[in-house]
Scaffold this motif. Sequence first.
Motif, short mmCIF file in Angstrom:
data_model
loop_
_atom_site.label_atom_id
_atom_site.label_comp_id
_atom_site.label_asym_id
_atom_site.label_seq_id
_atom_site.Cartn_x
_atom_site.Cartn_y
_atom_site.Cartn_z
N PRO A 170 -0.15 69.70 82.56
CA PRO A 170 0.01 69.90 81.11
C PRO A 170 -1.29 70.31 80.41
CG PRO A 170 0.87 67.75 81.78
CD PRO A 170 0.25 68.38 82.98
N GLU A 171 -2.42 69.89 80.94
CA GLU A 171 -3.71 70.22 80.33
C GLU A 171 -4.11 71.67 80.56
OE1 GLU A 171 -5.39 68.08 78.36
OE2 GLU A 171 -3.69 66.72 78.67
N LYS A 172 -3.62 72.26 81.66
CA LYS A 172 -4.02 73.62 82.03
C LYS A 172 -2.84 74.58 82.08
CE LYS A 172 -7.77 71.80 84.80
NZ LYS A 172 -8.30 71.62 86.14
N SER A 173 -1.72 74.16 81.53
CA SER A 173 -0.49 74.95 81.61
C SER A 173 -0.67 76.33 81.00
CB SER A 173 0.64 74.22 80.90
OG SER A 173 1.77 75.04 80.85
N ASN A 174 -0.29 77.34 81.74
CA ASN A 174 -0.35 78.71 81.26
C ASN A 174 0.82 79.48 81.87
OD1 ASN A 174 -1.46 80.70 79.68
ND2 ASN A 174 -2.90 81.38 81.23
N ASN A 175 2.02 79.08 81.47
CA ASN A 175 3.24 79.61 82.08
C ASN A 175 4.07 80.39 81.07
OD1 ASN A 175 2.78 78.14 84.56
ND2 ASN A 175 3.33 76.31 83.40
N ALA A 176 4.86 81.33 81.61
CA ALA A 176 5.78 82.10 80.79
C ALA A 176 7.09 82.27 81.54
CB ALA A 176 5.19 83.48 80.47
N MET A 177 8.20 82.22 80.81
CA MET A 177 9.51 82.48 81.39
C MET A 177 10.06 83.74 80.74
SD MET A 177 13.03 80.18 81.63
CE MET A 177 13.00 79.67 79.93
N VAL A 178 10.58 84.63 81.57
CA VAL A 178 11.26 85.83 81.10
C VAL A 178 12.70 85.73 81.59
CG1 VAL A 178 11.33 88.34 81.16
CG2 VAL A 178 9.12 87.16 81.23
N ILE A 179 13.64 85.76 80.67
CA ILE A 179 15.05 85.60 81.03
C ILE A 179 15.88 86.72 80.40
CG2 ILE A 179 15.44 83.95 79.15
CD1 ILE A 179 17.42 82.50 81.12
N THR A 180 16.80 87.26 81.16
CA THR A 180 17.65 88.34 80.65
C THR A 180 18.86 87.76 79.91
OG1 THR A 180 18.98 88.45 82.66
CG2 THR A 180 17.04 89.90 82.53
N GLY A 181 19.47 88.58 79.08
CA GLY A 181 20.65 88.17 78.34
C GLY A 181 21.79 87.77 79.26
N GLN A 182 21.99 88.53 80.34
CA GLN A 182 23.05 88.21 81.29
C GLN A 182 22.79 86.86 81.95
OE1 GLN A 182 25.85 90.01 81.67
NE2 GLN A 182 26.64 88.49 83.08
N ALA A 183 21.54 86.61 82.32
CA ALA A 183 21.19 85.32 82.92
C ALA A 183 21.38 84.20 81.90
CB ALA A 183 19.76 85.34 83.44
N LEU A 184 21.06 84.48 80.65
CA LEU A 184 21.20 83.48 79.59
C LEU A 184 22.66 83.07 79.40
CD1 LEU A 184 18.35 83.28 77.84
CD2 LEU A 184 20.02 83.20 76.06
N ILE A 185 23.57 84.02 79.53
CA ILE A 185 25.00 83.72 79.40
C ILE A 185 25.40 82.67 80.45
CG2 ILE A 185 27.32 84.66 79.76
CD1 ILE A 185 26.23 87.30 78.48
N HIS A 186 24.96 82.88 81.69
CA HIS A 186 25.28 81.92 82.76
C HIS A 186 24.51 80.62 82.59
CE1 HIS A 186 27.71 84.82 84.84
NE2 HIS A 186 26.71 85.69 84.81
N ALA A 187 23.27 80.73 82.11
CA ALA A 187 22.41 79.55 81.96
C ALA A 187 22.85 78.64 80.82
CB ALA A 187 20.97 79.99 81.75
N CYS A 190 15.12 88.96 77.08
CA CYS A 190 15.27 90.43 76.95
C CYS A 190 16.70 90.83 77.31
CB CYS A 190 14.27 91.14 77.83
SG CYS A 190 14.27 90.62 79.54
N ARG A 191 17.07 92.01 76.87
CA ARG A 191 18.43 92.51 77.04
C ARG A 191 19.42 91.56 76.37
NH1 ARG A 191 18.29 97.63 77.88
NH2 ARG A 191 19.59 98.06 79.65
N VAL A 192 19.04 91.10 75.19
CA VAL A 192 19.85 90.15 74.42
C VAL A 192 20.33 90.84 73.15
CG1 VAL A 192 19.84 87.94 73.23
CG2 VAL A 192 18.50 88.23 75.31
N SER A 193 21.60 90.67 72.86
CA SER A 193 22.12 91.18 71.59
C SER A 193 23.17 90.19 71.07
CB SER A 193 22.73 92.57 71.76
OG SER A 193 23.79 92.53 72.67
N PRO A 194 23.26 90.07 69.77
CA PRO A 194 24.25 89.13 69.23
C PRO A 194 25.66 89.66 69.43
CG PRO A 194 23.16 90.34 67.47
CD PRO A 194 22.49 90.73 68.75
#
Length: 96
Positions: free
Chosen positions: A52-69, A91-95
């Motif tokens: 937690p003191e040195k955390s330097n992370n990023a998550m990239v998730i697609t819209g299709q993956a988000l639907i399942h997630a 990314c690749r997200v639309s309402p």
Amino acid sequence: TGDKVETAINIGYACKLLNDDMDQYHITAEDKEGVNADLDKAIAELDKNYDPEKSNNAMVITGQALIHAAKGELPKKVMSIGDRCKVVIACRVSPK
């Protein structure tokens, strides 16, 4: 963003949200099993390396993956990763 994964990542760099020192976790599968596997892989990596003191992370998730997630037990996994990231790019997200 509505952009492709690569374009969204490039925008992240241009906006200084992402940098070369970040560990990036990409959740890009197009079916539930693949999304679950991507999430499990990211969680395993974070469990092994997270500080937690040195955390330097990023998550990239697609819209299709988000639907399942967004279903079943997967939202807990997404939150487990997101809580340990400085940046989350969808990314690749639309309402609808």
